[in-house]
Scaffold this active site. Structure first.
Site, PDB file in Angstrom:
ATOM      1  N   THR A 157      -0.705  -3.620   3.721  1.00  0.00           N
ATOM      2  CA  THR A 157       0.487  -3.940   4.508  1.00  0.00           C
ATOM      3  C   THR A 157       0.384  -3.435   5.933  1.00  0.00           C
ATOM      4  O   THR A 157       0.907  -4.056   6.862  1.00  0.00           O
ATOM      5  CB  THR A 157       1.725  -3.328   3.828  1.00  0.00           C
ATOM      6  OG1 THR A 157       1.896  -3.978   2.574  1.00  0.00           O
ATOM      7  CG2 THR A 157       2.981  -3.488   4.651  1.00  0.00           C
ATOM      8  N   TYR A 197       5.935 -10.806   3.326  1.00  0.00           N
ATOM      9  CA  TYR A 197       4.907 -10.886   4.367  1.00  0.00           C
ATOM     10  C   TYR A 197       3.567 -11.081   3.689  1.00  0.00           C
ATOM     11  O   TYR A 197       3.458 -11.022   2.468  1.00  0.00           O
ATOM     12  CB  TYR A 197       4.867  -9.585   5.201  1.00  0.00           C
ATOM     13  CG  TYR A 197       4.621  -8.367   4.347  1.00  0.00           C
ATOM     14  CD1 TYR A 197       5.697  -7.632   3.836  1.00  0.00           C
ATOM     15  CD2 TYR A 197       3.335  -7.963   3.989  1.00  0.00           C
ATOM     16  CE1 TYR A 197       5.494  -6.536   3.019  1.00  0.00           C
ATOM     17  CE2 TYR A 197       3.123  -6.875   3.170  1.00  0.00           C
ATOM     18  CZ  TYR A 197       4.213  -6.156   2.691  1.00  0.00           C
ATOM     19  OH  TYR A 197       4.008  -5.074   1.867  1.00  0.00           O
ATOM     20  N   THR A 226      -1.041   0.126   0.009  1.00  0.00           N
ATOM     21  CA  THR A 226      -0.434   1.289  -0.663  1.00  0.00           C
ATOM     22  C   THR A 226      -0.495   1.190  -2.182  1.00  0.00           C
ATOM     23  O   THR A 226      -0.317   2.191  -2.872  1.00  0.00           O
ATOM     24  CB  THR A 226       1.036   1.429  -0.249  1.00  0.00           C
ATOM     25  OG1 THR A 226       1.744   0.245  -0.625  1.00  0.00           O
ATOM     26  CG2 THR A 226       1.163   1.675   1.243  1.00  0.00           C
ATOM     27  N   ASP A 227      -0.732  -0.011  -2.735  1.00  0.00           N
ATOM     28  CA  ASP A 227      -0.702  -0.153  -4.198  1.00  0.00           C
ATOM     29  C   ASP A 227      -1.729   0.738  -4.888  1.00  0.00           C
ATOM     30  O   ASP A 227      -1.406   1.361  -5.893  1.00  0.00           O
ATOM     31  CB  ASP A 227      -0.951  -1.615  -4.609  1.00  0.00           C
ATOM     32  CG  ASP A 227       0.259  -2.488  -4.323  1.00  0.00           C
ATOM     33  OD1 ASP A 227       0.205  -3.685  -4.663  1.00  0.00           O
ATOM     34  OD2 ASP A 227       1.235  -1.973  -3.745  1.00  0.00           O
ATOM     35  N   LYS A 239       2.303   6.702  -5.364  1.00  0.00           N
ATOM     36  CA  LYS A 239       3.349   5.802  -4.885  1.00  0.00           C
ATOM     37  C   LYS A 239       4.444   5.791  -5.945  1.00  0.00           C
ATOM     38  O   LYS A 239       4.285   5.234  -7.027  1.00  0.00           O
ATOM     39  CB  LYS A 239       2.799   4.406  -4.678  1.00  0.00           C
ATOM     40  CG  LYS A 239       3.769   3.400  -4.046  1.00  0.00           C
ATOM     41  CD  LYS A 239       3.054   2.090  -3.767  1.00  0.00           C
ATOM     42  CE  LYS A 239       3.935   1.036  -3.146  1.00  0.00           C
ATOM     43  NZ  LYS A 239       3.186  -0.231  -2.903  1.00  0.00           N
ATOM     44  N   GLU A 284       1.021  17.477 -28.569  1.00  0.00           N
ATOM     45  CA  GLU A 284       1.569  16.314 -29.297  1.00  0.00           C
ATOM     46  C   GLU A 284       0.578  15.776 -30.330  1.00  0.00           C
ATOM     47  O   GLU A 284       0.948  15.047 -31.240  1.00  0.00           O
ATOM     48  CB  GLU A 284       1.890  15.198 -28.291  1.00  0.00           C
ATOM     49  CG  GLU A 284       3.140  15.448 -27.470  1.00  0.00           C
ATOM     50  CD  GLU A 284       4.414  15.266 -28.299  1.00  0.00           C
ATOM     51  OE1 GLU A 284       5.465  15.763 -27.870  1.00  0.00           O
ATOM     52  OE2 GLU A 284       4.323  14.662 -29.385  1.00  0.00           O
TER      53      GLU A 284
END
Ligand code: DGL
Length: 354
Positions: free
Chosen positions: A37, A51, A117-118, A190, A311
């Site tokens: 971006t 965009y 950014t992904d 993110k 767990e």
């Protein structure tokens, strides 16, 4: 009689050195552009979310922030021009090898990587593991394209170059500068995909950057870069590691398909403390028996923390736990670790240390 004379000489020498320092050559920073971006463009200034990513070339990004020239000698290289969700292991290796080569150059003081950014958090962690340098390596992206009102890319890029040019950023591992924060490439993720304050570290940022100056509050605690046992220059391929999501009503299908597709390890993106549904356990044990490593991580949002034998009986099942790494970072570490060892106890040591 002699003392005043020598004192005056010392003051004169100090003055000359100070003047020289003021005119010392600015640091050399290389910007490696990969897309995203921060290189995006929308049709209208109101398009902050609609965009096209990966459109603006690196030289235009640099020209768009003339203030960079006051901070460093900056030059750019266009390594890729893609949206970061399309990064592959081959992209990571190509980028890593270019970063390593530049870091070895005496005329390079710092490296900035512009990135979507992904998957920025994955690339940042990968480089944190495999680049043998203490020079600043800073990743940066933006949540809005440069064509949008209140675009965040210009200041993010200025901050990234300022951090990469600053001597006090050396030895702190790979950094991510978004939204005025200095985050560790290991910890940052993110956390929300529609705000400029998208990136957060569960245990807090390392510092802030304000008007081009770094303010540090903490230091990385895990091994990284120059202190890492991994070296990009000795890695030619990255083993395939898959991620399967844990949820209510889960079946073993995804885990089995990942193994059938060649995964050498499967990251279980578990609920809570990396919990595994009882109906899936037998299939995971069978996959472990076939030589596939099982790594339990957690998909909780603000920071998982998976402990051994809490767990699940990890010792009995010969499984690995991802500690506080989210599933996508656990995938990166598992893939890098498998370039060196297949031993599950060694894998667990690596997950505790990195
Ligand atoms: N497609 C996304 C990427 O390249 C755009 C998001 C962004 O860069 O902020 O990661």
């Amino acid at each position: 009689m002699f003392k005043p004379f020598f004192s005056r000489c010392a003051l004169l020498a100090a003055g000359c050195l100070a003047s020289l320092a003021a005119f010392a050559a600015p640091p050399n920073v290389v910007i490696l552009a990969t897309g995203g971006t921060i290189a995006g463009a929308g049709a209208e200034a109101t398009n902050s979310a609609t965009y096209q990513a990966a459109k603006v070339p690196v030289d235009k990004l640099i020209a768009g922030v003339p203030e960079l020239a006051k901070v460093a000698n900056v030059r750019g290289e266009q390594v890729f021009q893609i949206a970061s969700e399309s990064f592959t292991n081959e992209h990571l290796l190509t980028l890593g090898k270019r970063v390593s080569a530049l870091a070895k150059q005496a005329d390079v003081d710092g490296i900035v990587i512009t990135h979507g950014t992904d998957t920025l958090e994955e690339t940042a962690y990968f480089l944190n593991l495999v680049i043998k340098t203490d020079k600043p390596i800073v990743l940066v992206g933006s949540m809005r394209p440069g064509t949008a009102m209140s675009a965040d890319g210009m200041l993010n890029l200025y901050n990234a170059v300022s951090a990469a040019a600053a001597g006090d950023a050396r030895g702190k591992g790979v950094l991510v500068t978004m939204n005025d924060e200095l985050n560790s490439g290991r910890d940052v993720s993110k956390m929300i995909n529609i705000q400029t304050a998208a990136f957060k570290s569960p245990w807090g940022p390392l510092g802030m950057i304000v008007e081009g100056k770094n303010y540090w509050f903490r230091l990385p605690a895990k091994r990284h870069t120059a202190n890492s046992e991994f070296d990009i220059d000795k890695i030619e391929t990255l083993p395939t590691v898959g991620i399967a999501y844990g949820h209510g009503n889960v079946a073993a299908t995804a885990y089995q398909a990942l193994a059938a597709g060649g995964a050498k390890a499967i990251i279980h993106a578990g609920t809570g403390n990396g919990s595994v549904a009882r109906n899936v356990v037998p299939a995971l044990r069978e996959l472990r028996g076939q030589g596939v490593h099982i790594v339990r991580s957690s998909h909780v949002n603000a920071g998982g923390f998976v402990l051994r034998n809490a767990e699940q009986p990890d010792d009995q099942y010969d499984w690995v736990v991802a500690h506080d790494l989210n599933p996508q970072k656990a995938r990166i570490l598992a893939s890098v670790a498998l370039t060196k060892t297949q031993d599950s106890k060694e894998l667990q040591r690596i997950f505790w240390e990195y």
